[in-house]
Design a protein around this motif. Structure first.
Motif, PDB file in Angstrom:
ATOM      1  N   ARG A  15       1.649  57.353  34.415  1.00  0.00           N
ATOM      2  CA  ARG A  15       2.267  56.903  35.779  1.00  0.00           C
ATOM      3  C   ARG A  15       2.462  58.428  36.518  1.00  0.00           C
ATOM      4  O   ARG A  15       2.826  59.580  35.830  1.00  0.00           O
ATOM      5  N   ASP A  42      13.370  55.492  37.197  1.00  0.00           N
ATOM      6  CA  ASP A  42      12.965  54.307  38.188  1.00  0.00           C
ATOM      7  C   ASP A  42      11.547  54.452  38.362  1.00  0.00           C
ATOM      8  O   ASP A  42      10.821  53.429  38.482  1.00  0.00           O
ATOM      9  N   GLN A  43      10.869  55.497  38.103  1.00  0.00           N
ATOM     10  CA  GLN A  43       9.547  55.942  38.234  1.00  0.00           C
ATOM     11  C   GLN A  43       8.680  55.534  36.743  1.00  0.00           C
ATOM     12  O   GLN A  43       7.685  55.418  36.503  1.00  0.00           O
ATOM     13  N   ASP A  51      18.874  53.569  27.193  1.00  0.00           N
ATOM     14  CA  ASP A  51      17.957  52.467  27.858  1.00  0.00           C
ATOM     15  C   ASP A  51      16.774  52.151  26.784  1.00  0.00           C
ATOM     16  O   ASP A  51      15.583  52.737  26.597  1.00  0.00           O
ATOM     17  N   ALA A  52      16.993  51.093  25.900  1.00  0.00           N
ATOM     18  CA  ALA A  52      16.005  51.011  24.808  1.00  0.00           C
ATOM     19  C   ALA A  52      14.783  50.331  25.241  1.00  0.00           C
ATOM     20  O   ALA A  52      13.527  50.926  24.678  1.00  0.00           O
ATOM     21  N   LEU A  53      14.814  49.491  26.151  1.00  0.00           N
ATOM     22  CA  LEU A  53      13.423  49.063  26.705  1.00  0.00           C
ATOM     23  C   LEU A  53      12.801  50.304  27.290  1.00  0.00           C
ATOM     24  O   LEU A  53      11.282  50.224  27.160  1.00  0.00           O
ATOM     25  N   GLY A  54      13.354  51.078  27.963  1.00  0.00           N
ATOM     26  CA  GLY A  54      12.646  51.946  28.635  1.00  0.00           C
ATOM     27  C   GLY A  54      11.975  52.985  27.490  1.00  0.00           C
ATOM     28  O   GLY A  54      10.699  53.485  27.784  1.00  0.00           O
ATOM     29  N   VAL A  56      10.943  52.452  24.486  1.00  0.00           N
ATOM     30  CA  VAL A  56       9.889  51.893  23.801  1.00  0.00           C
ATOM     31  C   VAL A  56       8.611  51.264  24.981  1.00  0.00           C
ATOM     32  O   VAL A  56       7.291  51.350  24.603  1.00  0.00           O
ATOM     33  N   SER A  57       9.000  50.924  25.986  1.00  0.00           N
ATOM     34  CA  SER A  57       7.994  50.548  26.985  1.00  0.00           C
ATOM     35  C   SER A  57       7.364  52.069  27.339  1.00  0.00           C
ATOM     36  O   SER A  57       5.857  52.072  27.467  1.00  0.00           O
ATOM     37  N   TYR A  60       4.842  52.488  24.483  1.00  0.00           N
ATOM     38  CA  TYR A  60       3.661  51.476  24.622  1.00  0.00           C
ATOM     39  C   TYR A  60       2.705  52.110  25.877  1.00  0.00           C
ATOM     40  O   TYR A  60       1.478  52.025  25.797  1.00  0.00           O
ATOM     41  N   GLU A  64      -1.225  52.592  25.191  1.00  0.00           N
ATOM     42  CA  GLU A  64      -2.083  51.899  26.213  1.00  0.00           C
ATOM     43  C   GLU A  64      -3.082  52.746  26.553  1.00  0.00           C
ATOM     44  O   GLU A  64      -4.218  52.220  27.140  1.00  0.00           O
ATOM     45  N   PHE A 310      -5.083  53.784  37.482  1.00  0.00           N
ATOM     46  CA  PHE A 310      -3.964  52.899  37.686  1.00  0.00           C
ATOM     47  C   PHE A 310      -4.273  51.912  36.415  1.00  0.00           C
ATOM     48  O   PHE A 310      -2.842  51.219  36.242  1.00  0.00           O
ATOM     49  N   GLN A 311      -5.294  51.757  36.057  1.00  0.00           N
ATOM     50  CA  GLN A 311      -5.375  50.460  35.029  1.00  0.00           C
ATOM     51  C   GLN A 311      -5.822  50.965  33.493  1.00  0.00           C
ATOM     52  O   GLN A 311      -7.004  51.005  33.056  1.00  0.00           O
ATOM     53  N   PRO A 312      -4.974  51.208  32.965  1.00  0.00           N
ATOM     54  CA  PRO A 312      -4.984  51.910  31.496  1.00  0.00           C
ATOM     55  C   PRO A 312      -6.023  50.682  30.700  1.00  0.00           C
ATOM     56  O   PRO A 312      -5.391  49.462  30.887  1.00  0.00           O
TER      57      PRO A 312
END
Lengths: 461, 363
Positions: A15, A42-43, A51-54, A56-57, A60, A64, A310-312
Motif C-alpha cells: 500500500r 486510514d491508509q 484494532d484486531a481487524l487492522g 490481521v488484515s 494478510y 498476499e 495495485f493487484q497482489p
C-alpha cells in the motif's frame, strides 16, 4: 519521487501514498501527530491499539504479496533445437537445420508423455520453444493429444512463422492453441536481425498476415527484440504492430544469452540510452492511445509491473514474482530431456557458462541443486531489497544474476535486474501521480478498469 | 412466480421430509411416488403415508425435496425446500434476528421453530453438486446447531456447498478452531456491510455497535480461513458513501472472495419505505462506477446484483449477472426484444411495474 517534491511511502503490503517533505520529516523523526496516525491507519499503513481487524488484515496483506506456487502445471518444451533461421542474437545457440541429435528421442517423448499423465492439476499450459518447434509437428501433436484429459488447456507455439505446412496449420486451428512470434519492426529491421534476406522477410510477413487473417489478432502475439545500441524508430515500430492488428508490444532488449554474449557484448548492461528509449516509447503509446480511442496499445511488461503495484497475486508472469521458486510450478524440458528451472537457465547452460540443469524428465528434478537455488529465490531478506520501496512489487531472478555476473550475491543495486526494475517502478510512480488525463486514461486501460478514476494514488499531509 | 409453499392434506401427524417422484425409477425409502393427479392437484405416497398437494402440477415438482408440515385436522403445508434443477434453493432456518435493517426483505419474528433436523435430512437428499442457501432471520443466533448441521451434511456429502447469509454479529475467537475444519472451505458466508462509517452502518441495521462487532467477526473469520461474500444493499442514504466503502474494502477487507453491490428489493420493510429508501442508479451511476473502479483497481472482484443490464453503462455491464432467483424474477414486455435478456436479472416479481417499465431500454 523522481520528479517534484513529493516522497513515496510504501508499506510491507505494497500500500502506498505520496506525501510532503514535512510529513516525511515527522515520520522519520518519529514526531507524528495524532492526526498523522489516524491518516496512516486510514491508509492501512498503521495499526492503532485495539484494532484486531487492522492487525490481521495487515498480515494478510503481507502474505498476499508472496507467490504461492502450486503444483506443476506449466511446461516449456523444446522438442528440437534445430532451426531454419540464424538470427544474429540467437539466445539458445540453435543447431543447424540438418544437424542430427538435437531432437527428442523416442525415450524422451515417452518420458514427457508419462510426465503429463502423472500431473494432478485440472489445467495445463504448454509452451513449445526451440529451435523451431514447427520442424517437428509430430512431436507437438503427440504432446497435445495427450493433454485432452485436462479441463483447461493452453498451448503456445513460439515460432518464427517461416514455414507453414498443412500439418502445422491443422494444429494451429485448435481454439486452445496460441501463436507467439517475433517481429522486430519494419521489414528492413526485421530482415537485418533475423531472416538475412528480403525474400524470406517477405515470406514471414505474408505468413504473419495469413495467420492473423485466419484466426484474428487475439490468437497471435509478437515481440520485438531491440538492439539498444541502435533502436528502431518508435512510430515505425508501433506501426509495424498496428498494421497487423497487434496491440501488445513486449519491448525486449537483446538478452545477454547464447550467441548474443559474443556478438552484442554491450547487452550485459542496459544503458541510460535504453531507458530513455523505453520511456519515450511508453509515452508515445500514451499519446497514441489518447488520440485514437478505438484500440489500446500497451507495452506488455510495463502493464505487468503496473498491475503488480495495485493487484497482489498477479504472479502468472514467472519472470517477476517473489519468491520465485525454481522447478516447482513450471519447468523446461530441453531437446535431450534435460530439465531446467527456467528458459534462461537452459540458454546459460547451452552457452557453457554454468550448468543449471536440475535433472532430467525421466528421473526427476527434485534434487539438491533445486533446493540450493530455492534457498535463495526470494528478495525478502536481501539487505538492499529490504530497504527498497518497491520490494513488494518486485521479484527475484537468480538466473539473470548468474548469467551476467557469475554469482548471486552481487550487491543488488549494481545488478541489471535491479537497475531495470528501479527504473520501471520510478517511471510508473511518476505516471501514477501524473495529472494529465491522457496518462490516467492509458494507465486505467492497462489496469483493465472499466472507467478512468480521477486519481490512482493518494497524497497525504 | 414459482410457488414454494403449497396447501396440502397429509395422513402423517408429524412433519417429514421426502423427495417427490412422478415415475417409479428405482424408489428409495425417502421417495414419495405419485399415485394420482388431476388439474387441481396431485397425491403422493411414501413411508409417511399419503399426502395431497394443490396448486402445481406434479411434473413441475419431479425430484423436489419437500417438507410436509401438518397443521392439524389433516390439513398441512408443503414447502419445496430443494427444487430439482434450480440454482436458487434457500433454507430459512430461523425468523429471529438481532438487527432490524431499515430495508429488511424478510422482517424478523420473535419466535423460533427449530427445524434443523428436518433441514439436515433434506440436505442429505440434495441433488449432486447442489449449492444450498441458508438464510433467516439470523442463522448464527443458533450457531452451534447451524455449524453441527453443516459439519454433518458436508462430512457425508463431498459434492455439496452452503451459502449462509449472516449479519456477522456472533462469531467469536473460540469459533476459529471449529471453522478451520476443511468442510468449511465449502461454506461461503454472505455478510452485509453498508458503509465505512460506523454510524451509517449502525443506523441502517438499527443496532448500536453493530459495525464494531462486525469488524471483530471479520478478524475471526479471516483467522479461520473463512470464505466471505461481502454484500451491500444500495440505499438513498448510502449511495454517496459507496466510493468510501470501496476504499475501505480494498484496505481492510482484502480477504473477501467477492463484493456484491445489490439494488433494493421491494418487499418486507422496504415496501412501505420505498420512496425514502430506493435510489435509481440509472440517474446517478457515478458513485457505483467509482466503487467498481476502486475495487477493480485493487483486484477485488465486485458484482452488481439486481441491476437490470440496460440500466448499467456498457463498460460495467459484464459485472451485472442474472442475479434474481428464478422463482421471483420478472421481465417487462419490451424485454422480450432485448438481446441480453438471458444474462439479465430482470426485476423482482414485486418491483412496481410503472417504475420497471420506465427503467427498461432493450439492448
Amino acid at each position: 519521487m523522481r520528479t517534484g517534491e513529493k516522497a513515496l511511502c510504501v508499506s510491507d503490503t505494497g500500500r502506498f501514498f505520496a506525501t510532503s517533505p514535512n510529513f516525511l520529516d515527522r515520520l522519520c523523526g518519529e514526531n507524528l501527530t495524532s492526526e498523522d496516525w489516524d491518516l496512516l491507519a486510514d491508509q492501512g499503513c498503521a495499526i492503532l491499539d485495539g484494532d484486531a481487524l487492522g492487525a490481521v488484515s495487515h498480515i494478510y496483506g503481507v502474505a498476499e504479496r508472496l507467490t504461492r506456487a502450486g503444483a506443476l502445471d506449466y511446461l516449456i518444451l523444446v522438442p528440437t533445437l534445430r532451426c531454419n533461421l540464424s538470427c544474429t542474437y540467437c539466445q539458445v545457440s540453435r543447431a543447424g537445420l540438418h544437424q542430427p541429435g538435437f531432437d527428442w528421442s523416442e525415450e524422451t517423448l515417452g518420458s514427457v508423455l508419462q510426465l503429463l499423465d502423472s500431473l494432478a492439476t485440472p489445467r495445463i499450459k504448454i509452451e513449445f520453444q526451440g529451435g523451431e518447434p514447427t520442424l517437428r509437428p509430430d512431436l507437438l501433436r503427440a504432446v497435445i493429444d495427450r493433454c485432452e484429459r485436462f479441463e483447461d488447456r493452453q498451448f503456445v507455439v513460439c515460432t518464427n512463422l517461416h514455414e507453414l505446412s498443412d500439418e502445422i496449420l491443422e494444429l494451429f486451428d485448435r481454439a486452445d492453441l496460441y501463436i507467439s512470434t517475433s517481429l522486430d519492426g519494419d521489414a528492413a529491421t526485421h530482415g537485418r536481425n533475423r531472416t538475412g534476406g528480403d525474400a524470406s522477410t517477405g515470406q514471414f510477413l505474408a505468413n504473419l498476415r495469413f495467420v492473423i487473417e485466419r484466426y484474428g489478432p487475439h490468437k497471435v502475439s509478437a515481440l520485438p527484440t531491440i538492439d539498444a545500441a541502435s533502436p528502431p524508430d518508435i512510430d515505425g515500430l508501433i506501426d509495424a504492430y498496428v498494421e497487423h492488428g497487434l496491440e501488445s508490444i513486449f519491448l525486449r532488449p537483446i538478452n545477454y544469452q547464447g550467441f548474443a554474449r559474443k556478438r552484442y557484448p554491450g547487452a550485459r548492461e542496459q544503458s541510460d540510452a535504453w531507458r530513455l528509449y523505453y520511456e519515450r516509447f511508453v509515452r508515445r503509446l500514451i499519446e497514441r492511445n489518447w488520440q485514437d480511442r478505438s484500440r489500446v496499445l500497451e507495452e506488455s511488461y510495463f502493464s505487468i509491473c503496473l498491475r503488480r503495484i495495485f493487484q497482489p497475486g498477479a504472479d502468472r508472469h514467472v519472470d517477476l514474482r517473489n519468491p520465485n521458486p525454481m522447478g516447482v510450478d513450471y519447468i523446461v524440458v530441453d531437446h535431450d530431456g534435460t530439465v531446467f528451472p527456467t528458459d534462461e537457465a537452459r540458454m546459460l547452460s547451452r552457452s557453457g557458462v554454468v550448468d543449471l540443469s536440475i535433472g532430467d524428465v525421466a528421473n526427476g528434478w527434485a534434487g539438491e541443486k533445486r533446493e540450493l537455488l530455492n534457498r535463495h529465490a526470494t528478495n525478502q531478506f536481501d539487505p538492499a531489497c529490504q530497504r527498497c520501496a518497491y520490494q513488494p512489487y518486485c521479484g527475484r531472478d537468480l538466473v539473470d544474476d548468474i548469467a551476467r555476473y557469475g554469482r548471486i550475491d552481487f550487491p543488488k543495486p549494481e545488478t541489471e535486474f535491479c537497475r531495470r526494475h528501479l527504473h520501471i517502478f520510478d517511471f510508473l510512480f511518476d505516471l501514477i501521480y501524473d495529472e494529465d488525463p491522457a496518462v490516467r486514461y492509458s494507465l486505467s486501460r492497462w489496469l483493465r478498469l472499466a472507467g478512468t478514476p480521477p486519481a490512482l494514488g493518494e497524497i497525504l499531509g | 412466480m414459482i410457488p414454494l409453499n403449497l396447501p396440502a392434506f397429509a395422513e402423517a401427524e408429524r412433519p417429514f421430509v421426502t423427495r417427490l417422484r412422478t415415475q417409479n425409477h428405482s424408489p428409495k425409502p425417502s421417495d414419495s411416488l405419485l399415485v394420482d393427479a388431476d388439474e387441481t392437484g396431485s397425491s403422493f405416497a411414501g413411508k409417511n403415508g399419503l399426502f395431497a398437494v394443490d396448486g402445481t402440477s406434479a411434473l413441475q415438482m419431479e425430484g423436489d425435496v419437500v417438507l410436509v408440515q401438518p397443521i392439524g385436522g389433516g390439513a398441512a403445508r408443503m414447502e419445496r425446500l430443494l427444487r430439482a434443477g434450480s440454482h436458487h434453493n434457500t433454507l430459512l432456518v430461523t425468523e429471529r434476528c438481532d438487527q432490524l435493517c431499515v430495508m429488511c426483505s424478510q422482517p424478523p419474528k420473535k419466535t423460533h421453530v427449530d427445524r434443523f433436523d428436518l433441514f439436515e435430512e433434506a440436505c442429505l437428499l440434495a441433488e449432486p453438486g447442489t449449492l444450498i442457501g441458508i438464510s433467516g432471520g439470523e442463522p448464527t443466533l443458533y450457531k452451534d446447531r447451524l455449524c453441527s448441521m453443516i459439519e454433518r451434511v458436508l462430512g457425508a456429502r463431498e459434492d455439496l456447498e452452503f451459502h449462509v447469509l449472516s449479519n456477522g454479529q456472533h462469531f467469536e475467537r473460540d469459533d476459529i478452531e471449529r471453522l478451520r475444519n476443511p468442510v468449511f472451505r465449502r461454506v461461503c458466508w454472505g455478510i452485509p456491510l453498508y458503509g465505512a462509517e460506523p454510524a451509517l452502518h449502525d443506523r441502517i441495521v438499527a443496532k448500536d455497535g453493530a459495525f464494531a462487532r462486525l469488524e471483530e467477526s471479520f478478524a475471526t473469520l479471516l483467522l479461520s480461513g473463512a470464505r466471505i461474500e461481502l454484500r451491500t444493499v444500495l440505499l438513498s442514504i448510502n449511495l454517496s458513501a459507496l466510493p468510501s466503502l470501496a476504499r475501505h474494502v480494498t484496505r481492510r477487507l482484502r480477504f473477501i472472495e467477492c463484493w456484491s453491490i445489490m439494488q433494493l428489493e421491494n418487499t418486507g420493510f422496504a415496501r412501505n419505505r420505498w420512496s425514502q429508501l430506493y435510489v435509481d442508479h440509472g440517474t446517478n451511476f457515478s458513485p457505483v462506477a467509482a466503487a467498481l473502479d476502486c475495487a477493480a483497481l485493487h483486484g477485488i472482484p465486485a458484482r452488481l446484483f439486481n441491476f437490470p443490464r440496460c440500466s448499467v453503462p456498457e463498460p460495467y455491464r459484464a459485472q451485472a449477472p442474472a442475479s434474481i432467483s428464478d422463482w421471483k424474477r420478472k421481465y417487462m414486455p419490451p424485454c422480450s426484444a432485448c438481446r441480453e435478456r438471458e444474462q439479465c436479472c430482470g426485476f423482482f416479481e414485486w418491483h412496481p411495474d410503472d417504475e420497471a417499465i420506465r427503467a427498461v431500454t432493450p439492448l
